[in-house]
Design an enzyme around this catalytic site. Structure first.
Site, PDB file in Angstrom:
ATOM      1  N   HIS A   1      -7.228  -6.558 -28.261  1.00 29.67           N
ATOM      2  CA  HIS A   1      -6.924  -5.625 -27.168  1.00 29.67           C
ATOM      3  C   HIS A   1      -7.428  -4.221 -27.514  1.00 29.67           C
ATOM      4  CE1 HIS A   1      -3.267  -8.408 -26.283  1.00 29.67           C
ATOM      5  NE2 HIS A   1      -4.112  -8.582 -25.284  1.00 29.67           N
TER       6      HIS A   1
ATOM      7  N   ARG B   1     -12.506 -14.164 -23.714  1.00 35.69           N
ATOM      8  CA  ARG B   1     -12.701 -14.769 -25.034  1.00 35.69           C
ATOM      9  C   ARG B   1     -13.488 -16.064 -24.928  1.00 35.69           C
ATOM     10  NH1 ARG B   1      -6.475 -14.393 -26.191  1.00 35.69           N
ATOM     11  NH2 ARG B   1      -6.688 -14.671 -23.959  1.00 35.69           N
TER      12      ARG B   1
ATOM     13  N   SER C   1      -2.145 -13.061 -28.517  1.00 31.50           N
ATOM     14  CA  SER C   1      -0.776 -12.640 -28.824  1.00 31.50           C
ATOM     15  C   SER C   1       0.096 -13.850 -29.145  1.00 31.50           C
ATOM     16  CB  SER C   1      -0.172 -11.882 -27.639  1.00 31.50           C
ATOM     17  OG  SER C   1      -0.916 -10.729 -27.349  1.00 31.50           O
TER      18      SER C   1
ATOM     19  N   LYS D   1       5.143 -15.588 -18.490  1.00 31.93           N
ATOM     20  CA  LYS D   1       5.497 -16.001 -19.848  1.00 31.93           C
ATOM     21  C   LYS D   1       6.672 -15.128 -20.295  1.00 31.93           C
ATOM     22  CE  LYS D   1       0.530 -15.310 -20.522  1.00 31.93           C
ATOM     23  NZ  LYS D   1      -0.516 -14.652 -21.328  1.00 31.93           N
TER      24      LYS D   1
HETATM   25  P1  ADP Z   1      -2.298 -11.641 -19.789  1.00 34.38           P
HETATM   26  O1  ADP Z   1      -0.953 -12.286 -19.864  1.00 34.38           O
HETATM   27  O2  ADP Z   1      -2.504 -10.784 -18.572  1.00 34.38           O
HETATM   28  O3  ADP Z   1      -3.464 -12.545 -20.076  1.00 34.38           O
HETATM   29  P2  ADP Z   1      -2.760 -10.576 -22.437  1.00 34.38           P
HETATM   30  O4  ADP Z   1      -2.025  -9.479 -23.121  1.00 34.38           O
HETATM   31  O5  ADP Z   1      -2.706 -11.921 -23.052  1.00 34.38           O
HETATM   32  O6  ADP Z   1      -2.215 -10.555 -20.954  1.00 34.38           O
HETATM   33  O7  ADP Z   1      -4.294 -10.177 -22.268  1.00 34.38           O
HETATM   34  C1  ADP Z   1      -4.681  -9.047 -21.528  1.00 34.38           C
HETATM   35  C2  ADP Z   1      -6.190  -9.042 -21.407  1.00 34.38           C
HETATM   36  O8  ADP Z   1      -6.795  -8.888 -22.679  1.00 34.38           O
HETATM   37  C3  ADP Z   1      -6.789 -10.336 -20.831  1.00 34.38           C
HETATM   38  O9  ADP Z   1      -7.916 -10.003 -20.049  1.00 34.38           O
HETATM   39  C4  ADP Z   1      -7.202 -11.098 -22.061  1.00 34.38           C
HETATM   40  O10 ADP Z   1      -8.259 -12.000 -21.783  1.00 34.38           O
HETATM   41  C5  ADP Z   1      -7.670  -9.957 -22.943  1.00 34.38           C
HETATM   42  N1  ADP Z   1      -7.580 -10.331 -24.358  1.00 34.38           N
HETATM   43  C6  ADP Z   1      -6.545 -10.928 -24.993  1.00 34.38           C
HETATM   44  N2  ADP Z   1      -6.829 -11.130 -26.298  1.00 34.38           N
HETATM   45  C7  ADP Z   1      -8.080 -10.639 -26.498  1.00 34.38           C
HETATM   46  C8  ADP Z   1      -8.963 -10.571 -27.635  1.00 34.38           C
HETATM   47  N3  ADP Z   1      -8.613 -11.074 -28.814  1.00 34.38           N
HETATM   48  N4  ADP Z   1     -10.191 -10.012 -27.468  1.00 34.38           N
HETATM   49  C9  ADP Z   1     -10.542  -9.533 -26.260  1.00 34.38           C
HETATM   50  N5  ADP Z   1      -9.776  -9.579 -25.143  1.00 34.38           N
HETATM   51  C10 ADP Z   1      -8.559 -10.118 -25.259  1.00 34.38           C
END
Ligand code: ADP
Length: 177
Positions: free
Chosen positions: A17, A93, A131, A41
């Site tokens: 992130h 990803r 996460s 979630k």
């Molecule tokens: P959501 O529940 O909206 O997917 P996340 O916190 O899991 O929320 O992810 C937010 C955004 O960040 C999404 O677009 C996700 O694809 C992106 N993201 C999550 N992990 C990574 C990572 N390791 N590298 C790049 N982008 C990521």
């Protein structure tokens, strides 16, 4: 001024992130990191704690100036419009991300034609980080220092009762307890 919103669960924020935030700042003047307050979630960390961890991680990375952190509930496009943002930032990803992100982007464009979604490909070194994976590793006492910023690691340890890889290794086996 080009303003973008980066929405997500951030439960917790990871180095993946943070990398997206840094790269989005190369393209946009201001970025609002928007924590979804009521995600499908069930989050491990509360919304205030997730925001606090993001703020500290961004400031530790020296990126505080043009980034703000907020929470929202409801439609992402409505939040973007309220913040005068014309772009939503998301990270991609794997192909599995693409399917849902494509659907979300089309839906959001339909709801608000003036708000577009901009995608950044995950960095090679962070592409495997999520996460949920981080939480699972932390839960079993594994090392997560390379995947998340220190503030996120500390918050996870607190939420999981302070267990660390070392604590787990030092625990006596059930037979000798
Ligand atoms: P959501 O529940 O909206 O997917 P996340 O916190 O899991 O929320 O992810 C937010 C955004 O960040 C999404 O677009 C996700 O694809 C992106 N993201 C999550 N992990 C990574 C990572 N390791 N590298 C790049 N982008 C990521």
């Amino acid at each position: 001024m080009k303003v973008a919103v980066y929405p997500g669960s951030f439960d917790p924020i990871t180095n993946g992130h943070l990398d997206i935030i840094a790269r989005a700042l190369e393209v946009f003047d201001r970025l609002v990191v928007a924590v979804l307050a009521n995600p499908r979630k069930a989050p491990l960390l509360g919304v205030e704690e997730r925001m606090d961890v993001i703020r500290r991680s961004i400031s530790d990375a020296g990126m505080g100036e043009r980034v703000s952190v907020d929470s929202f509930d409801g439609l992402t496009v409505a939040f973007a419009q309220a913040r005068s943002a014309r772009s939503i930032v998301r990270g991609l990803r794997a192909i599995s991300d693409f399917e849902t992100e494509l659907q979300l982007a089309h839906t959001n464009r339909r709801l608000a034609p003036g708000v577009d979604t901009v995608f950044f490909m995950a960095a090679v070194e962070h592409g495997y980080v999520s996460s949920s994976l981080v939480k699972e590793i932390a839960q079993f006492g594994g090392e997560i220092g390379e995947m998340v910023p220190p503030a996120a690691e500390a918050a996870l340890r607190r939420a999981l009762g302070g267990r660390s890889a070392a604590d787990v290794a030092e625990q006596p086996s059930p037979r000798v307890r």
